[in-house]
Design a protein around this motif. Structure first.
Motif, PDB file in Angstrom:
ATOM      1  N   GLU A 286       2.602   1.686  23.987  1.00  0.00           N
ATOM      2  CA  GLU A 286       1.168   1.821  24.214  1.00  0.00           C
ATOM      3  C   GLU A 286       0.380   1.278  23.028  1.00  0.00           C
ATOM      4  OE1 GLU A 286      -1.155   5.720  24.330  1.00  0.00           O
ATOM      5  OE2 GLU A 286      -0.845   5.283  26.452  1.00  0.00           O
ATOM      6  N   SER A 287       0.964   1.327  21.841  1.00  0.00           N
ATOM      7  CA  SER A 287       0.323   0.819  20.626  1.00  0.00           C
ATOM      8  C   SER A 287       0.067  -0.673  20.729  1.00  0.00           C
ATOM      9  CB  SER A 287       1.221   1.112  19.414  1.00  0.00           C
ATOM     10  OG  SER A 287       0.844   0.323  18.300  1.00  0.00           O
ATOM     11  N   ALA A 288      -1.041  -1.118  20.112  1.00  0.00           N
ATOM     12  CA  ALA A 288      -1.349  -2.546  20.051  1.00  0.00           C
ATOM     13  C   ALA A 288      -0.523  -3.252  18.994  1.00  0.00           C
ATOM     14  CB  ALA A 288      -2.831  -2.750  19.759  1.00  0.00           C
ATOM     15  N   LEU A 289       0.208  -2.478  18.157  1.00  0.00           N
ATOM     16  CA  LEU A 289       1.042  -3.032  17.084  1.00  0.00           C
ATOM     17  C   LEU A 289       0.225  -3.926  16.149  1.00  0.00           C
ATOM     18  CD1 LEU A 289       4.205  -3.844  19.237  1.00  0.00           C
ATOM     19  CD2 LEU A 289       3.947  -1.966  17.616  1.00  0.00           C
ATOM     20  N   SER A 290      -0.967  -3.478  15.821  1.00  0.00           N
ATOM     21  CA  SER A 290      -1.873  -4.259  14.978  1.00  0.00           C
ATOM     22  C   SER A 290      -1.527  -4.081  13.504  1.00  0.00           C
ATOM     23  CB  SER A 290      -3.311  -3.816  15.205  1.00  0.00           C
ATOM     24  OG  SER A 290      -3.486  -2.475  14.766  1.00  0.00           O
ATOM     25  N   THR A 291      -2.140  -4.932  12.689  1.00  0.00           N
ATOM     26  CA  THR A 291      -1.975  -4.802  11.245  1.00  0.00           C
ATOM     27  C   THR A 291      -2.507  -3.463  10.766  1.00  0.00           C
ATOM     28  OG1 THR A 291      -2.256  -7.204  11.025  1.00  0.00           O
ATOM     29  CG2 THR A 291      -2.499  -5.891   9.028  1.00  0.00           C
ATOM     30  N   ALA A 292      -3.609  -2.999  11.374  1.00  0.00           N
ATOM     31  CA  ALA A 292      -4.168  -1.699  10.991  1.00  0.00           C
ATOM     32  C   ALA A 292      -3.169  -0.577  11.243  1.00  0.00           C
ATOM     33  CB  ALA A 292      -5.460  -1.445  11.758  1.00  0.00           C
ATOM     34  N   GLU A 293      -2.398  -0.696  12.324  1.00  0.00           N
ATOM     35  CA  GLU A 293      -1.408   0.343  12.621  1.00  0.00           C
ATOM     36  C   GLU A 293      -0.235   0.274  11.642  1.00  0.00           C
ATOM     37  OE1 GLU A 293      -1.673   1.376  17.287  1.00  0.00           O
ATOM     38  OE2 GLU A 293      -1.374  -0.726  16.810  1.00  0.00           O
ATOM     39  N   GLN A 294       0.096  -0.912  11.191  1.00  0.00           N
ATOM     40  CA  GLN A 294       1.108  -1.025  10.133  1.00  0.00           C
ATOM     41  C   GLN A 294       0.660  -0.276   8.884  1.00  0.00           C
ATOM     42  OE1 GLN A 294       3.439  -4.613   9.152  1.00  0.00           O
ATOM     43  NE2 GLN A 294       2.142  -5.634  10.633  1.00  0.00           N
ATOM     44  N   ILE A 295      -0.602  -0.477   8.532  1.00  0.00           N
ATOM     45  CA  ILE A 295      -1.155   0.197   7.357  1.00  0.00           C
ATOM     46  C   ILE A 295      -1.105   1.708   7.562  1.00  0.00           C
ATOM     47  CG2 ILE A 295      -3.249   0.530   5.986  1.00  0.00           C
ATOM     48  CD1 ILE A 295      -3.949  -2.428   6.767  1.00  0.00           C
ATOM     49  N   GLY A 296      -1.408   2.156   8.790  1.00  0.00           N
ATOM     50  CA  GLY A 296      -1.357   3.583   9.092  1.00  0.00           C
ATOM     51  C   GLY A 296       0.045   4.151   8.948  1.00  0.00           C
ATOM     52  N   VAL A 297       1.050   3.410   9.399  1.00  0.00           N
ATOM     53  CA  VAL A 297       2.446   3.846   9.273  1.00  0.00           C
ATOM     54  C   VAL A 297       2.817   3.968   7.796  1.00  0.00           C
ATOM     55  CG1 VAL A 297       4.851   3.138   9.611  1.00  0.00           C
ATOM     56  CG2 VAL A 297       3.218   2.934  11.487  1.00  0.00           C
ATOM     57  N   LEU A 298       2.450   2.952   7.016  1.00  0.00           N
ATOM     58  CA  LEU A 298       2.793   2.970   5.599  1.00  0.00           C
ATOM     59  C   LEU A 298       2.035   4.078   4.868  1.00  0.00           C
ATOM     60  CD1 LEU A 298       4.469   1.633   3.429  1.00  0.00           C
ATOM     61  CD2 LEU A 298       2.651  -0.044   3.086  1.00  0.00           C
ATOM     62  N   GLU A 299       0.766   4.286   5.228  1.00  0.00           N
ATOM     63  CA  GLU A 299      -0.016   5.356   4.606  1.00  0.00           C
ATOM     64  C   GLU A 299       0.622   6.715   4.881  1.00  0.00           C
ATOM     65  OE1 GLU A 299      -4.578   7.176   4.591  1.00  0.00           O
ATOM     66  OE2 GLU A 299      -4.060   5.507   5.910  1.00  0.00           O
ATOM     67  N   ASP A 300       1.030   6.940   6.123  1.00  0.00           N
ATOM     68  CA  ASP A 300       1.678   8.193   6.485  1.00  0.00           C
ATOM     69  C   ASP A 300       2.954   8.394   5.678  1.00  0.00           C
ATOM     70  OD1 ASP A 300       1.957  10.443   8.683  1.00  0.00           O
ATOM     71  OD2 ASP A 300       3.911   9.463   8.582  1.00  0.00           O
ATOM     72  N   ALA A 301       3.746   7.324   5.543  1.00  0.00           N
ATOM     73  CA  ALA A 301       5.008   7.420   4.806  1.00  0.00           C
ATOM     74  C   ALA A 301       4.778   7.673   3.316  1.00  0.00           C
ATOM     75  CB  ALA A 301       5.821   6.138   5.005  1.00  0.00           C
ATOM     76  N   VAL A 302       3.783   7.001   2.755  1.00  0.00           N
ATOM     77  CA  VAL A 302       3.478   7.175   1.323  1.00  0.00           C
ATOM     78  C   VAL A 302       3.020   8.603   1.041  1.00  0.00           C
ATOM     79  CG1 VAL A 302       1.801   6.542  -0.450  1.00  0.00           C
ATOM     80  CG2 VAL A 302       3.006   4.755   0.797  1.00  0.00           C
ATOM     81  N   LEU A 303       2.115   9.119   1.873  1.00  0.00           N
ATOM     82  CA  LEU A 303       1.607  10.469   1.651  1.00  0.00           C
ATOM     83  C   LEU A 303       2.709  11.515   1.853  1.00  0.00           C
ATOM     84  CD1 LEU A 303      -1.884  10.218   3.384  1.00  0.00           C
ATOM     85  CD2 LEU A 303      -1.406  10.292   0.941  1.00  0.00           C
ATOM     86  N   HIS A 304       3.561  11.308   2.841  1.00  0.00           N
ATOM     87  CA  HIS A 304       4.671  12.238   3.071  1.00  0.00           C
ATOM     88  C   HIS A 304       5.624  12.232   1.881  1.00  0.00           C
ATOM     89  CE1 HIS A 304       8.330  13.982   4.793  1.00  0.00           C
ATOM     90  NE2 HIS A 304       7.536  14.554   5.684  1.00  0.00           N
ATOM     91  N   SER A 305       5.915  11.040   1.363  1.00  0.00           N
ATOM     92  CA  SER A 305       6.812  10.941   0.207  1.00  0.00           C
ATOM     93  C   SER A 305       6.203  11.605  -1.023  1.00  0.00           C
ATOM     94  CB  SER A 305       7.110   9.470  -0.101  1.00  0.00           C
ATOM     95  OG  SER A 305       7.767   8.853   0.981  1.00  0.00           O
ATOM     96  N   ASN A 306       4.900  11.445  -1.185  1.00  0.00           N
ATOM     97  CA  ASN A 306       4.235  12.015  -2.359  1.00  0.00           C
ATOM     98  C   ASN A 306       4.185  13.540  -2.303  1.00  0.00           C
ATOM     99  OD1 ASN A 306       2.421  11.658  -4.813  1.00  0.00           O
ATOM    100  ND2 ASN A 306       1.043  12.774  -3.461  1.00  0.00           N
ATOM    101  N   PHE A 307       3.900  14.085  -1.131  1.00  0.00           N
ATOM    102  CA  PHE A 307       3.722  15.532  -1.020  1.00  0.00           C
ATOM    103  C   PHE A 307       5.015  16.295  -0.752  1.00  0.00           C
ATOM    104  CE2 PHE A 307      -0.681  14.202   0.561  1.00  0.00           C
ATOM    105  CZ  PHE A 307      -1.245  14.370  -0.694  1.00  0.00           C
ATOM    106  N   PHE A 308       5.922  15.666   0.022  1.00  0.00           N
ATOM    107  CA  PHE A 308       7.110  16.404   0.436  1.00  0.00           C
ATOM    108  C   PHE A 308       8.427  15.722   0.073  1.00  0.00           C
ATOM    109  CE2 PHE A 308       3.753  17.305   3.644  1.00  0.00           C
ATOM    110  CZ  PHE A 308       3.519  18.626   3.291  1.00  0.00           C
ATOM    111  N   GLY A 309       8.360  14.536  -0.492  1.00  0.00           N
ATOM    112  CA  GLY A 309       9.574  13.798  -0.817  1.00  0.00           C
ATOM    113  C   GLY A 309       9.920  13.864  -2.284  1.00  0.00           C
ATOM    114  N   GLU A 310      10.524  12.785  -2.753  1.00  0.00           N
ATOM    115  CA  GLU A 310      10.991  12.720  -4.136  1.00  0.00           C
ATOM    116  C   GLU A 310      10.149  11.752  -4.962  1.00  0.00           C
ATOM    117  OE1 GLU A 310      15.065  11.655  -3.847  1.00  0.00           O
ATOM    118  OE2 GLU A 310      15.665  13.524  -2.864  1.00  0.00           O
ATOM    119  N   LYS A 311       8.856  11.638  -4.594  1.00  0.00           N
ATOM    120  CA  LYS A 311       7.933  10.739  -5.293  1.00  0.00           C
ATOM    121  C   LYS A 311       8.383   9.278  -5.234  1.00  0.00           C
ATOM    122  CE  LYS A 311       5.395  14.232  -6.715  1.00  0.00           C
ATOM    123  NZ  LYS A 311       4.037  14.460  -6.198  1.00  0.00           N
TER     124      LYS A 311
END
Length: 371
Positions: A286-311
């Protein structure tokens, strides 16, 4: 402006705009704060050949001719319509152009099914009308009317989301450059646009058939199409730029390995190719697979790593974010992503190694948790 969640472009880049204005000796249309050349430079960034004493960062990544045509349109008496797929940077380009031209990008009407003609023209302060009657003082001007009176840029986001009768309220504004106020008489009964006024509208090309523009309204706009970024180098620059901006805004000290950025870019390229070859909508995400959605995926991963991962960002976390962000329909999207992991990622991991085996493991775990 650290006390704002998201500063508009004219505040975020105020120092750059001040400096460009101080050195700008080229002719300026109307009441523009910068000349067309400087507007282009602000949007696309400086090059060594420009011979400037300071570097101006690139803020929008795309074809130079698109930006130039948009600027030329705004220097005429026609409206500008930026049209393209979701996530192609239409709204960001509109904001940057308005910030550079008139130092205000916040005179915005958001097109929705609930947008009315009042949002484009004006409404009334009911308590003031009851107390003192209708007058210019009791009028509440729309962002478009405010831009007309100031000779600045008004913006209309998602124009095709608004109903046809609301869209058509723009026709007289774009052609006659005034708004009639029948409730008032004399000079107060009409609001004229000052030189420099124009409208930048955006439209989603996937919204065709929602509320198509009338031919009369189309004639009042110059269409500038924003293509999907398909060049991997350009897309990597956009994602990297936005990610660095995110890390600065959140004051996060976390490294994004270039190899993981390559994994993200390749994953989206694979999924786009799969969508293009699909025989029906059920076989497409259903996703348009846009560049903006790539940024959203990476943002989610970065924030998860920072708050709950190993930095440190890992391929497993990146895969989990990708699945979580793109799996919007159940079970269709999960089945498509599962097929991608087994049919593409697994063989690639065996052949190339690197981050792909861990990416496969993270994707499988994320699908299992959602199934």
């Amino acid at each position: 402006m650290t006390d704002l969640l998201r500063a508009p472009a004219e505040l975020k880049y105020a120092d750059e705009l001040d400096w460009l204005e101080s050195i700008d000796d080229s002719p300026k249309p109307f009441s523009w704060r910068l000349s067309p050349k400087m507007v282009r430079l602000f949007v696309l960034g400086s090059e060594r050949a420009d011979g400037l004493d300071r570097e101006i960062e690139q803020k929008w990544f795309g074809d130079r001719s698109i930006v130039e045509r948009a600027i030329v349109t705004l220097a005429s008496d026609r409206g500008l319509l930026l049209i393209g797929d979701p996530g192609t940077g239409k709204s960001w380009l509109a904001e940057l152009l308005a910030a550079a031209i008139c130092r205000t990008s916040t005179q915005v009407v958001q097109g929705t099914a609930g947008t009315t003609e009042d949002h484009i023209k004006y409404s009334w302060n009911v308590s003031m009308v009851i107390a003192k009657g209708q007058s210019r003082a009791s009028m509440i001007p729309s962002p478009i009317m405010t831009a007309m009176e100031a000779g600045t840029i008004g913006r209309f986001e998602e124009l095709t989301r608004a109903t046809s009768d609301v869209q058509d309220a723009l026709i007289s504004i774009l052609s006659e450059k005034y708004i009639s106020v029948p409730e008032l008489t004399g000079e107060q009964g009409i609001v004229f646009a000052k030189p420099g006024f124009s409208v930048i509208a955006t439209a989603n090309s996937r919204d065709r058939g929602v509320n198509d523009l009338s031919s009369a309204l189309k004639r009042r706009f110059n269409f500038v199409r924003i293509p999907v970024v398909t060049d991997k180098k350009s897309e990597a620059e956009i994602v990297r730029y936005r990610t660095e901006e995110l890390l600065r805004r959140h004051q996060i000290d976390l490294e994004v390995p270039p190899t993981l950025l390559d994994v993200l870019l390749q994953s989206f390229a694979d999924l786009r190719a799969s969508a293009a070859a699909a025989g029906s909508d059920d076989e497409k995400l259903e996703s348009a697979l846009s560049t903006a959605e790539q940024i959203g995926v990476l943002e989610d991963a970065v924030l998860h790593s920072n708050f709950f991962g190993e930095k440190a960002l890992s391929a497993r976390t990146l895969a989990s974010s990708l699945v979580g962000s793109l799996a919007r329909r159940e079970p269709e999207d999960l089945a498509i992503l599962n097929k991608y992991l087994h049919g593409v990622v697994e063989p690639r991991g065996k052949e190339e190694g690197g981050d792909w085996p861990e990416f496969l493991e993270g994707g499988r775990a994320a699908i299992a948790s959602l199934s």
